[in-house]
Structure formats: C-alpha cells, structure tokens
Design an enzyme around this catalytic site. Structure first.
Site, PDB file in Angstrom:
ATOM      1  N   ASP A   1      38.599  47.817  35.614  1.00 12.52           N
ATOM      2  CA  ASP A   1      37.508  46.861  35.974  1.00 12.52           C
ATOM      3  C   ASP A   1      36.835  47.422  37.240  1.00 12.52           C
ATOM      4  OD1 ASP A   1      35.995  44.324  35.378  1.00 12.52           O
ATOM      5  OD2 ASP A   1      36.347  44.382  37.283  1.00 12.52           O
ATOM      6  N   ILE A   2      35.571  47.645  36.968  1.00 10.12           N
ATOM      7  CA  ILE A   2      34.693  48.058  38.222  1.00 10.12           C
ATOM      8  C   ILE A   2      34.737  46.810  39.229  1.00 10.12           C
ATOM      9  CG2 ILE A   2      32.628  48.990  39.245  1.00 10.12           C
ATOM     10  CD1 ILE A   2      31.994  49.981  36.415  1.00 10.12           C
TER      11      ILE A   2
ATOM     12  N   GLU B   1      31.913  45.536  32.675  1.00 13.52           N
ATOM     13  CA  GLU B   1      32.162  46.648  33.259  1.00 13.52           C
ATOM     14  C   GLU B   1      33.676  46.911  33.242  1.00 13.52           C
ATOM     15  OE1 GLU B   1      32.032  42.966  36.032  1.00 13.52           O
ATOM     16  OE2 GLU B   1      31.119  43.768  34.156  1.00 13.52           O
TER      17      GLU B   1
END
Length: 304
Positions: A178-179, A221
């Site tokens: 996950d960003i 994301e």
C-alpha cells in the site's frame, strides 16, 4: 570511415550505448539509450555520470553513481570489464531493471582514456505480456496501470491454490503493498498527478518482481503480488527490492520531485490456507508495517 558512420551504426543497435571519458563525462549517447531511459542525447551529453541522472541502484536499492560501488568508475580505475544487473531511473520516474556491460577504452599506448557502457532492458517480459494479453480479453486489466485487477487476482490466486492442493506442497508466496500517505499526494497535487504516481509505482513494482512473479492492482493505492517461491529468504528479498525500488523512484512535476514509499506484508502460502486466509494474513502484515512507521516489510512464516 568517418566517425559519424560509426555513430550511425551504434544508433541501429537494440542496446543502449554510451561513452564516458576518463573524468566520467558522457560524450556519446545512442538512440536506444534515449528509448530505454526517456532521456535524449541533449539531456545527458556533456553531463557527468556521477551527476546521478539515471540514479543506478543495485538490487538492494543502494545508489551507485556517486560512491565507490559504481561499476563504471571501478572499470576506469582497474581496467577490468564488468557485467552487472542494476536498476536505472526512467525519466518518467519508474525503475527499470537493466543488464549492464562495461569495458575500458584505451589509446595506442594502452592507457585508459574512458569507458563504454552497453545496457539492455532486463525485464524478461515475454511470459508476462502473454498473460496480460489473455487477461485483457477477459476485462481483467486495470485501465490506469495496465496491471491485472482484483478480479484477475481472484482467478490467479484460485488457480495457484488449486495447483498447490493438487501437487500436495506449497510453492508460492504473496505480497500486499500500500502506498504510504497517498491521500496527501492527491490532496496536495490533485488526482491527475496521483494517477501518474500510481502508474509509476505499478511499473516499479512489476519491474522489481521481474520473472519471479506478477503484480496486480488490488484497488485504490493497494497492490498485490504473487511470487513464485516458497523459500522465505527469497520472498523477503523480493519484498525488500519492491520496497526499496519504490522508495528510489521519483515523479518529476515541473521543478519538484515527488517521492512515495510503500508498506508491505509478505507471507508464504501453506497447505492449510484458503484464498481468504492467505490474503487476510498478508493484509494484516501490511498494517503491521503501517503501524511500525511505514516504508517497511513485515513477514510471517509458519516455522517462526
């Protein structure tokens, strides 16, 4: 023959080629180097390779251009040819795996007066491209990133689990990524730039995984990766490479450089797993990385 003739020949090569003098000043940059990197000859000729334009890194994400680890600088110093697998930074911001071959250039007195570097895309994409073509026909491709979407994950993961149960042994692992702080990116720069960041991260993740597996966009994301190994050290190595290469990627917005990091959960599939338990375990590990400061890889293995 005139020098210009040889330059024309070099421009026909599939591989990128560039020359540096003894001071590591770039004096030639062929057409394929432009295509592979996104940087034109005008961008780089006259610059020094230690200016860190391409920001070469090794597989662990260590920057090489300015330090003693630079293979080109080593060849200029000791005269030995070298071949290494590295990553360069494309002008668009994503990381690309390359195979680099470096040789010294000598004058008639056998003195080193420069070096030539030949580099090629090391992605080994053929199998991946075949898979993506099949996925596209079934509407399984995420339109923004070009990766398989969540439906595609469901199909691929189910197939892997069925195969594992059939052969009676585990043989793959997964990453959930996950960003970090992606909402801040959208809030500060807008969703168009956010989409560009998602594209950059997607390309970097898949290129970092290479032929060891395949990456998917889970949604938002978040990204999911199936890695073809059941050796925990290898899975950790891939996960750390994905994290490091994302950290070393950069999106250029005018005069500003935008960088992001990712948090990762990594785990190996086991015979008692279902699709749901495997995904849940990777997801929980991802959030452990988030709670422990982000830009981290958290792992869990059955024998620990």
């Amino acid at each position: 023959m005139e020098l210009s003739f040889y330059k024309i020949l070099l421009d026909y090569l599939y591989d990128g080629v560039y020359f540096v003098n003894k001071d590591r000043k770039i004096i030639y940059w062929n057409t394929s180097a432009e295509s592979l990197t996104g940087y034109s000859s005008k961008d780089v000729v006259g610059c020094y390779c230690y200016n860190n334009i391409l920001k070469h890194t090794n597989c662990e994400g260590c920057l090489l251009c300015r330090g003693e680890l630079c293979p080109l600088a080593k060849t200029l110093k000791d005269g030995f040819p070298r071949e290494e697998e590295l990553y360069l930074l494309h002008k668009n911001g994503h990381r690309i795996p390359i195979l680099v071959r470096i040789s010294p250039v000598r004058n008639e007195q056998n003195e080193i007066i420069g070096a030539v570097e030949v580099f090629s895309d090391n992605s080994r994409k053929s199998h991946l491209l075949e898979q993506l073509a099949q996925f596209k026909e079934l509407s399984l491709i995420d339109s923004l990133t070009g990766l398989g979407n969540k439906r595609c994950v469901d199909i691929e993961l189910s197939a892997k689990m069925n195969e594992m149960n059939k052969v009676g042994r585990p043989f793959f692992g997964v990453l959930f990524a996950d960003i970090d702080h992606f909402k801040r990116v959208n809030d500060q720069y807008g969703h168009d730039t956010g989409d560009k960041i998602l594209e950059m991260v997607a390309k970097t993740i898949q290129n970092s995984v290479g032929n060891r597996g395949i990456a998917f966009r889970w949604g938002g994301e978040e990204f999911f990766v199936i890695v073809n190994t059941h050796v925990k050290e290898e899975l950790v190595k891939v996960a750390e490479r994905v994290r490091a290469m994302t950290e070393q990627s950069v999106f250029h917005l005018g005069l500003e450089d935008i960088r992001v990091t990712i948090s990762v959960g990594a785990t190996l599939a086991e015979l008692n797993d279902t699709d749901e338990t495997l995904v849940k375990r990777a997801d929980e590990l991802l959030y452990v990385s988030k709670r422990n400061g982000r830009n981290k890889v958290t792992t869990s293995f059955s024998n620990e």
